[in-house]
Design a protein around this motif. Structure first.
Motif, mmCIF file in Angstrom:
data_model
loop_
_atom_site.group_PDB
_atom_site.id
_atom_site.type_symbol
_atom_site.label_atom_id
_atom_site.label_comp_id
_atom_site.label_asym_id
_atom_site.label_seq_id
_atom_site.Cartn_x
_atom_site.Cartn_y
_atom_site.Cartn_z
ATOM 1 N N THR A 126 0.895 -1.241 -0.026
ATOM 2 C CA THR A 126 0.082 0.011 0.002
ATOM 3 C C THR A 126 0.712 1.269 -0.169
ATOM 4 O OG1 THR A 126 -1.956 -1.145 0.976
ATOM 5 C CG2 THR A 126 -1.786 1.226 1.343
ATOM 6 N N ASP B 60 0.810 4.166 -3.064
ATOM 7 C CA ASP B 60 0.340 5.423 -2.760
ATOM 8 C C ASP B 60 0.184 6.514 -3.909
ATOM 9 O OD1 ASP B 60 -1.341 7.178 -0.712
ATOM 10 O OD2 ASP B 60 0.825 8.008 -0.649
ATOM 11 N N ASP B 61 -0.928 6.958 -3.890
ATOM 12 C CA ASP B 61 -1.009 8.175 -4.848
ATOM 13 C C ASP B 61 -0.511 8.097 -6.284
ATOM 14 O OD1 ASP B 61 -1.973 10.830 -5.025
ATOM 15 O OD2 ASP B 61 0.027 11.817 -4.832
ATOM 16 N N ILE C 71 -8.395 -0.917 -5.641
ATOM 17 C CA ILE C 71 -7.693 0.353 -6.129
ATOM 18 C C ILE C 71 -8.702 1.565 -5.890
ATOM 19 C CG2 ILE C 71 -6.397 1.687 -7.861
ATOM 20 C CD1 ILE C 71 -6.198 -1.246 -9.066
ATOM 21 N N LEU C 72 -8.292 2.537 -5.040
ATOM 22 C CA LEU C 72 -9.036 3.611 -4.760
ATOM 23 C C LEU C 72 -8.859 4.622 -5.681
ATOM 24 C CD1 LEU C 72 -9.057 3.863 -0.817
ATOM 25 C CD2 LEU C 72 -10.580 2.443 -2.294
ATOM 26 N N LYS D 218 -7.998 9.184 -0.022
ATOM 27 C CA LYS D 218 -7.629 7.960 -0.453
ATOM 28 C C LYS D 218 -6.649 7.035 0.372
ATOM 29 C CE LYS D 218 -6.607 9.447 -4.459
ATOM 30 N NZ LYS D 218 -6.786 10.811 -4.097
ATOM 31 N N THR D 219 -5.450 7.943 0.877
ATOM 32 C CA THR D 219 -4.410 7.453 1.399
ATOM 33 C C THR D 219 -4.845 7.134 2.827
ATOM 34 O OG1 THR D 219 -2.958 8.825 0.123
ATOM 35 C CG2 THR D 219 -2.150 8.159 2.433
ATOM 36 N N SER E 93 -6.669 3.945 2.469
ATOM 37 C CA SER E 93 -5.795 2.693 2.056
ATOM 38 C C SER E 93 -5.111 2.295 3.152
ATOM 39 C CB SER E 93 -4.873 3.320 0.804
ATOM 40 O OG SER E 93 -5.592 3.595 -0.412
ATOM 41 N N THR F 269 -3.997 -2.618 -0.869
ATOM 42 C CA THR F 269 -4.767 -1.449 -1.360
ATOM 43 C C THR F 269 -3.791 -0.455 -2.269
ATOM 44 O OG1 THR F 269 -6.040 -1.738 0.507
ATOM 45 C CG2 THR F 269 -6.479 0.289 -0.860
ATOM 46 N N ASN G 82 -3.963 3.433 -4.554
ATOM 47 C CA ASN G 82 -4.824 4.451 -4.740
ATOM 48 C C ASN G 82 -4.058 5.370 -5.857
ATOM 49 O OD1 ASN G 82 -3.786 6.876 -3.585
ATOM 50 N ND2 ASN G 82 -3.143 5.661 -1.977
ATOM 51 N N TYR G 83 -4.989 5.774 -6.742
ATOM 52 C CA TYR G 83 -4.690 6.366 -7.801
ATOM 53 C C TYR G 83 -5.649 7.683 -8.135
ATOM 54 C CZ TYR G 83 -2.292 5.966 -12.392
ATOM 55 O OH TYR G 83 -1.395 6.040 -13.534
ATOM 56 N N TYR H 151 -18.688 4.354 -5.929
ATOM 57 C CA TYR H 151 -18.174 5.220 -5.049
ATOM 58 C C TYR H 151 -19.007 6.010 -3.928
ATOM 59 C CZ TYR H 151 -20.831 8.727 -7.868
ATOM 60 O OH TYR H 151 -21.668 9.389 -8.402
#
Length: 285
Positions: free
Chosen positions: A142, A146-147, A160-161, A169-170, A173, A184, A186-187, A257
């Motif tokens: 994760t 991240d990001d 995937i958030l 998101k972070t 996650s 997890t 996140n994008y 969402y």
């Protein structure tokens, strides 16, 4: 002096979380209870490692002094594993004491016909090394993903958030990884994606793992303004435009969402797990 047992309109009600361990469990349970009283104004203090009768009586005296000083009876939540310490504390403390362990453990002892261990720290003991290793691997994954730091290995993610920058998101996650061992990623969805009208190429093959977070424009404006004050990025107009474009894109692509505006991380995580039917691995602590 008159002691009041009801919340003062101007001063917060004293709340103490007391335990012979870390007091983390007591704090979690107390918070769950106190959220049922949204109008209660209170000031919380956690007192861990009260692991002797002497410390218990000293802590009770400290709480009693707060009661004398404020004129309000403190609310006290305790998780003492050892009966002698619990009894010494309750005998001395004049606050309203809720013994969280005793409320559940004693009736269960009677129902099961066996005694509990009465050991400190059992909640946080590592019971399964395989699950522990899975948890560490999930946290490492994760942090690496991240990001949108890397596209490599996105197929390994369990979820995937996606969402605009600063939509939550972070922290979500990390909570999923740390609490449940869920890998997890996140994008962020950015203005270039909205102009193009399609999801980033890296996400096209993993659409079944996507879950979106949105947020109220006003709240996003406040959060971004703390980071980059008076910028185009933080402007309310831009926040509204990005969120509208993001929600439209998620709707077009059939991405589930929710809004993070008024929900806790715990609520968000629970919704994600239920919606995507994710497997929660055994919690370690």
């Amino acid at each position: 002096m008159t002691i009041s047992s009801s919340p003062n309109q101007t001063a917060p009600r004293p709340v103490f979380i007391v335990s012979d361990g870390t007091a983390i469990t007591a704090e979690t349970l107390a918070q769950a209870v106190l959220t049922q009283f949204p109008n209660l104004n209170y000031e919380q203090r956690r007192i861990p490692f009260i692991d002797s009768v002497e410390k218990a009586t000293a802590t009770a005296d400290r709480i009693n002094q707060v009661q004398e000083r404020t004129g309000m009876r403190p609310l006290v939540f305790s998780t003492f594993s050892r009966k002698t310490i619990s009894e010494a504390f309750c005998e001395e403390c004049t606050g309203y004491v809720t013994e969280l362990f005793r409320s559940f453990v004693n009736p269960l002892e009677e129902e099961l016909g066996m005694e509990s261990t009465h050991q400190v720290g059992e909640t946080h003991r590592i019971r399964n090394e395989e699950n522990y290793d899975r948890r560490i691997a999930a946290i490492d994954y994760t942090l690496t993903h991240d990001d949108g730091q890397t596209d490599y290995g996105l197929e390994e993610a369990e979820v995937i958030l996606v969402g605009v920058s600063r939509s939550g998101k972070t922290p979500t996650s990390l909570y999923l990884a740390m609490q449940f061992g869920i890998k997890t990623a996140n994008y962020p969805l950015i203005p270039e994606d909205f102009e193009r009208g399609t999801l980033p190429e890296a996400l096209q093959s993993v659409k079944d793992k996507l879950f979106g977070l949105t947020i109220a424009p006003e709240r996003l404006h406040d959060i971004r303004n703390e980071r980059r004050p008076n910028s185009r990025y933080a402007s309310l107009e831009n926040c509204r435009a990005e969120i509208a474009a993001c929600e439209a894109m998620m709707n077009r692509n059939g991405i589930s969402y929710l809004s993070s505006t008024t929900k806790s991380i715990e609520e968000i995580a629970a919704t994600i797990i239920a919606t995507l039917h994710l497997e929660k691995h055994e919690r370690i602590g």
